[in-house]
Each structure stands twice: as C-alpha cells, then as structure tokens.
Write an enzyme that holds these catalytic residues in place. Sequence first.
Site, PDB file in Angstrom:
ATOM      1  N   PRO A  31     140.117 -24.991 -59.314  1.00 41.90           N
ATOM      2  CG  PRO A  31     139.443 -22.781 -59.031  1.00 41.90           C
ATOM      3  CD  PRO A  31     140.346 -23.649 -59.834  1.00 41.90           C
ATOM      4  CD  GLU A  32     136.350 -30.223 -59.613  1.00 41.81           C
ATOM      5  OE1 GLU A  32     135.470 -30.906 -59.084  1.00 41.81           O
ATOM      6  OE2 GLU A  32     137.085 -30.642 -60.521  1.00 41.81           O
ATOM      7  CE  LYS A  56     132.516 -26.772 -59.680  1.00 46.02           C
ATOM      8  NZ  LYS A  56     132.592 -27.198 -61.071  1.00 46.02           N
ATOM      9  NE  ARG A  62     135.027 -29.638 -70.048  1.00 44.28           N
ATOM     10  CZ  ARG A  62     134.166 -28.847 -70.677  1.00 44.28           C
ATOM     11  NH1 ARG A  62     133.066 -29.362 -71.152  1.00 44.28           N
ATOM     12  NH2 ARG A  62     134.378 -27.580 -70.826  1.00 44.28           N
TER      13      ARG A  62
END
Length: 307
Positions: free
Chosen positions: A2-3, A61, A291
């Site tokens: 989720p963003e 968020k 990442r």
Amino acid sequence: MPELPEVETVRDGLERSVVGAVVERVEVYRDYSVRRHTGGPRDFEGQLVGRRLEAAVRRGKYLWLPLAGGDEALVGHLGMSGQLLVRTAPTRTVSPHLRVRLSLRDPSGAAIELDFVDQRTFGHLSVAELVPTADGAPGGAGTEAPLVPVPVEHIARDLLDPVLAVGTSGREALVERVRRRRTGIKRALLDQTVVSGIGNIYADEALWRSRMHFARSTAAMTRPAVRMVLDAAHEVMTQALAQGGTSFDALYVNVNGASGYFDRSLDAYGRTGQPCRRCGTLIVRDEFMNRSSFRCPVCQRTPRPPR
DNA sequence: CTTCTGCCCTGGGAGC
DNA sequence: TGCTCCCAGGGCAGAA
C-alpha cells in the site's frame, strides 16, 4: 504494497463503514503489531474500549480515527502487507495473519468487526494524542480539524493535500525545499519529511514519466524540473486512486498490492527486461538504497557524476 | 540540522 | 520432495 492511493481507498472505506461506531472489545493477537504506543498492548485495549470512532483521516500512508471524548486517535500504518478488513457478518475463515480485532457496535446497533491483518508485520496500530498542526490547516484527508497524532507530526503533507495543490504557495515551497536538499531526486521523493505518500513504486513511475534518473542531483535541478516530477507523482497517484476506487466494496475494505492497478498500468516498476512503452529499450533494475529501482536506460540517462 | 545506513519482520518462491 | 536462502520495503534509531 500500500502506498498513498491504496491507503486513501482504505480511508474512504473506513469513513463509510466504521465512523460513528463504538469500540466494544479489542483483541491483540500479536503484541508486536501494537507499537509506538505508550503503555503497551494491554493499555491499547483499555484506551479503546467504550470510545466512538469520529472520523477517518489520512496523511501520506498514515491513517487515524479520532476518538470521541478526548484528543486522541487510533493510529494505523499498513506497512507492506497490512489490511484493515471490515465485516458485518461472522466469517467462517480467520486469516492466519490476524493481528488485532476490534469489535464495534454501529449506531443502528449492528455488530461490526474491524480486523487488522498483516502478514509481514511491518504495519502497526497505536492510540496517540492529537496535537495542533504547525500551519493550522486541516491535518489530512477526511477532516477539517487542524490536528494530527503525535507520531504523524513529523510527516510532511502529501501531494493530494489541498495545501500542496498545483500553483499554490505550498506547492512552490515544496519545490524549493526539494531544491535545497543535497541528495538525489528519488531519495527526496521517498523522504516522508519532505513530501509524504510516495513509496518505491510511485517514485519509479514518476521518474519514468518525467524521464529522470533516480540519482539526479536535487540541488542542480531547475524549478520547472522539480515541478514536473512532483506533478508526475501527483498524476500517477491520482490515476491509481481512480482505479483502486472502482473495485472497492463497502463491506470489505481491502488493500491488495497484487491486484488492479499494479498489473495493468505500471510503466517502470517491476518491468525488468520488458520494453519501455515509450522507446522500446528494455527496462533495467538498479540497486538503490538496498532495494530496487527500475528505469529505462535511454529515457532516464545516468547523470554525470558530480566532481 | 542534514544525510545516510542498518535493522525490524514474514513467507513466497527460486535454487539446489 | 525438502531444505536453505533471498527478497519485498516504510519508517525509525543512531551514526557521521
């Protein structure tokens, strides 16, 4: 994962399904899922029972539900895999990743269960004090109150916030703040104290749309260039929100990163080896902040290293 | 104050 | 089939 658009979909669902309801029982199945709460999980339960949920608010968020009878809110962050599921009927199956359950009673007397399900447990819930916003403007989407929970105080406003609307002084102040940074543009986009709500996926999508490399120096960027990438981030999140909203079911507030928007509309994120939709060059994956970062090596050229 | 790194956590999937 | 290891990543503490 989720963003901002996914969290806003959840906020909208909570606003329609649990606001006005009173908490009757709280069960914490995983203590780790109640974090940053002074007093720990048992105190968390005690703080919530008997309180009415007054609104559903989001900044970036972070989500929070202000509680009646005191300047406090139930605060939540979904992390990578968190879901808030609303049920009005008993369910046969319980998720093995159910971490917290709130049993609610809505104004009509009906029972509602609000389940916090979180496989990877990066998400968390807490009850925190509400404090005035620094600028006196409403704290976030879904409220007019100029209040934010203490854990959200340091989180910047997001691009869907009216204070940061295109053409406003707030937006221009953000442009200047980005240009004052001494870092790469993607680091700035991901820094929630600069602008909130942008994660790895939408950062890569905004950079692809703006034809920018993630390491481009913010200090060397022109105002129009910074405006462009912020506008692109705003645009891609708005489009994602429009798509996420269409699949929303009022009885089932869902967050599922693998569904809907993600599969169909991404141009860069996760598309290693697939052709760029603009020029046909194969998308590459770079190591970035431990990442991944995805880009078109032609549209998004590697910047000259600073001397 | 600013910038940046390492760590938290879990289970799906790849590799052997 | 079964084991091991890598990977996803937002946010925060703490270092530089």
